[in-house]
Design a protein around this motif. Sequence first.
Motif, mmCIF file in Angstrom:
data_model
loop_
_atom_site.group_PDB
_atom_site.id
_atom_site.type_symbol
_atom_site.label_atom_id
_atom_site.label_comp_id
_atom_site.label_asym_id
_atom_site.label_seq_id
_atom_site.Cartn_x
_atom_site.Cartn_y
_atom_site.Cartn_z
ATOM 1 N N GLN A 87 0.825 -1.213 0.000
ATOM 2 C CA GLN A 87 0.000 0.000 0.000
ATOM 3 C C GLN A 87 0.862 1.267 0.000
ATOM 4 N N ARG A 88 1.579 1.456 -1.106
ATOM 5 C CA ARG A 88 2.420 2.633 -1.229
ATOM 6 C C ARG A 88 2.686 2.934 -2.701
ATOM 7 N N GLU A 89 3.016 4.194 -2.966
ATOM 8 C CA GLU A 89 3.503 4.630 -4.269
ATOM 9 C C GLU A 89 5.022 4.553 -4.233
ATOM 10 N N VAL A 90 5.635 4.106 -5.332
ATOM 11 C CA VAL A 90 7.073 3.858 -5.325
ATOM 12 C C VAL A 90 7.725 4.370 -6.611
ATOM 13 N N THR A 113 -10.022 -0.823 -8.891
ATOM 14 C CA THR A 113 -10.244 0.614 -9.048
ATOM 15 C C THR A 113 -9.130 1.198 -9.905
ATOM 16 N N TYR A 114 -9.506 1.871 -10.979
ATOM 17 C CA TYR A 114 -8.500 2.474 -11.844
ATOM 18 C C TYR A 114 -7.868 3.695 -11.184
ATOM 19 N N TYR A 115 -6.553 3.803 -11.328
ATOM 20 C CA TYR A 115 -5.790 4.969 -10.897
ATOM 21 C C TYR A 115 -5.011 5.498 -12.099
ATOM 22 N N GLN A 116 -4.885 6.817 -12.171
ATOM 23 C CA GLN A 116 -4.137 7.452 -13.253
ATOM 24 C C GLN A 116 -2.696 7.666 -12.797
ATOM 25 N N PHE A 117 -1.749 7.074 -13.517
ATOM 26 C CA PHE A 117 -0.329 7.154 -13.173
ATOM 27 C C PHE A 117 0.405 8.029 -14.185
ATOM 28 N N ARG A 118 1.355 8.805 -13.676
ATOM 29 C CA ARG A 118 2.157 9.669 -14.533
ATOM 30 C C ARG A 118 3.582 9.721 -13.978
ATOM 31 N N GLY A 119 4.570 9.573 -14.853
ATOM 32 C CA GLY A 119 5.963 9.661 -14.445
ATOM 33 C C GLY A 119 6.746 10.519 -15.419
ATOM 34 N N TRP A 129 3.319 10.811 -10.132
ATOM 35 C CA TRP A 129 2.064 11.243 -9.526
ATOM 36 C C TRP A 129 1.034 10.138 -9.710
ATOM 37 N N ILE A 130 0.073 10.081 -8.807
ATOM 38 C CA ILE A 130 -1.077 9.199 -8.948
ATOM 39 C C ILE A 130 -2.330 10.049 -8.804
ATOM 40 N N ASN A 131 -3.218 9.987 -9.810
ATOM 41 C CA ASN A 131 -4.434 10.808 -9.854
ATOM 42 C C ASN A 131 -4.120 12.289 -9.722
ATOM 43 N N GLY A 132 -3.002 12.721 -10.307
ATOM 44 C CA GLY A 132 -2.635 14.140 -10.328
ATOM 45 C C GLY A 132 -2.122 14.662 -9.007
ATOM 46 N N ALA A 133 -1.950 13.793 -8.026
ATOM 47 C CA ALA A 133 -1.470 14.224 -6.702
ATOM 48 C C ALA A 133 -0.459 13.186 -6.213
ATOM 49 N N ASN A 134 -0.240 13.154 -4.886
ATOM 50 C CA ASN A 134 0.669 12.172 -4.292
ATOM 51 C C ASN A 134 2.038 12.189 -4.976
ATOM 52 N N ALA A 135 2.608 13.398 -5.102
ATOM 53 C CA ALA A 135 3.854 13.572 -5.848
ATOM 54 C C ALA A 135 5.043 12.937 -5.133
ATOM 55 N N LEU A 136 5.868 12.252 -5.913
ATOM 56 C CA LEU A 136 7.143 11.720 -5.446
ATOM 57 C C LEU A 136 8.239 12.233 -6.364
ATOM 58 N N ALA A 187 -5.978 26.013 -18.713
ATOM 59 C CA ALA A 187 -5.545 25.133 -17.637
ATOM 60 C C ALA A 187 -5.415 23.718 -18.162
ATOM 61 N N VAL A 188 -4.497 22.970 -17.579
ATOM 62 C CA VAL A 188 -4.334 21.551 -17.877
ATOM 63 C C VAL A 188 -4.969 20.777 -16.742
ATOM 64 N N ARG A 189 -5.885 19.878 -17.078
ATOM 65 C CA ARG A 189 -6.633 19.145 -16.060
ATOM 66 C C ARG A 189 -6.336 17.657 -16.125
ATOM 67 N N SER A 190 -6.418 17.003 -14.985
ATOM 68 C CA SER A 190 -6.243 15.563 -14.907
ATOM 69 C C SER A 190 -7.515 14.869 -15.353
ATOM 70 N N SER A 191 -7.487 13.523 -15.332
ATOM 71 C CA SER A 191 -8.665 12.751 -15.727
ATOM 72 C C SER A 191 -9.842 12.969 -14.788
ATOM 73 N N THR A 192 -9.573 13.517 -13.592
ATOM 74 C CA THR A 192 -10.644 13.808 -12.636
ATOM 75 C C THR A 192 -11.013 15.292 -12.643
ATOM 76 N N SER A 193 -10.559 16.026 -13.689
ATOM 77 C CA SER A 193 -10.839 17.453 -13.889
ATOM 78 C C SER A 193 -10.144 18.359 -12.880
ATOM 79 N N THR A 194 -9.154 17.847 -12.165
ATOM 80 C CA THR A 194 -8.360 18.679 -11.272
ATOM 81 C C THR A 194 -7.331 19.455 -12.071
ATOM 82 N N ILE A 195 -7.214 20.772 -11.827
ATOM 83 C CA ILE A 195 -6.237 21.585 -12.541
ATOM 84 C C ILE A 195 -4.830 21.187 -12.119
ATOM 85 N N ILE A 196 -4.018 20.772 -13.088
ATOM 86 C CA ILE A 196 -2.638 20.401 -12.815
ATOM 87 C C ILE A 196 -1.740 21.631 -12.852
#
Length: 205
Positions: A87-90, A113-119, A129-136, A187-196
């Motif tokens: 249960q972690r992002e790596v 449950t689908y999650y949006q991943f970006r590296g 990032w996962i779902n446009g947040a949780n930055a590492l 604005a650039v938005r994620s798949s959940t419409s959050t402004i990136i």
Amino acid sequence: STVTTTGGLWVVDSGSWSLSSNQLIVSPSSASTVQIHADGQSQTNGVIEFKMKSSAVGANTGNAGGAVRADGGDNRYQLGSGDFLNQREVIGKRISGSFSPLTSSSLTFSADTYYQFRGVISGTSLQSWINGANALSTTDSALSGSGFGGLTASSTNGSVTFTYDNFAWYTTSTITVSNLPVGGSWAVRSSTSTIISGCKTGSTW
């Protein structure tokens, strides 16, 4: 661009990958690691994006994510990676077949449950990032040359299935907008419409 087929666009490095409803599916065997990469795409720097879900979380599952600067399977950086077992992002690296995490953060995943991943990888800098947040973010210099962009997964006992969709591998993280009305904004938005991120017209993000 978005890759939605295995035919002529993917090269299987290891494992048994299948295609269903334009989604890539893999169930790694017990204590194994599998990999697939986009055909004809060898890059040093770039942006990797995809959606992914795991059929289960917690005990007897595994981890999965994006592979960059990868070879046929023994060496790669793993960006946009979900460790569903712990249960972690790596962000991690695989060198000569041995995986080690570079940085991680606790994150509670849900099964199916689908999650949006970006590296993003640039020089020695690695970010995810996962779902446009949780930055590492971290830095590492073990793999400096060009390599494949693709997907990878591992399993502890062979009882988990990973499903991927909307894979994309970009060679730059810069977006330039031209010929918009003076004084406007965007604005650039994620798949959940959050402004990136956003900026004034005519600038570069």
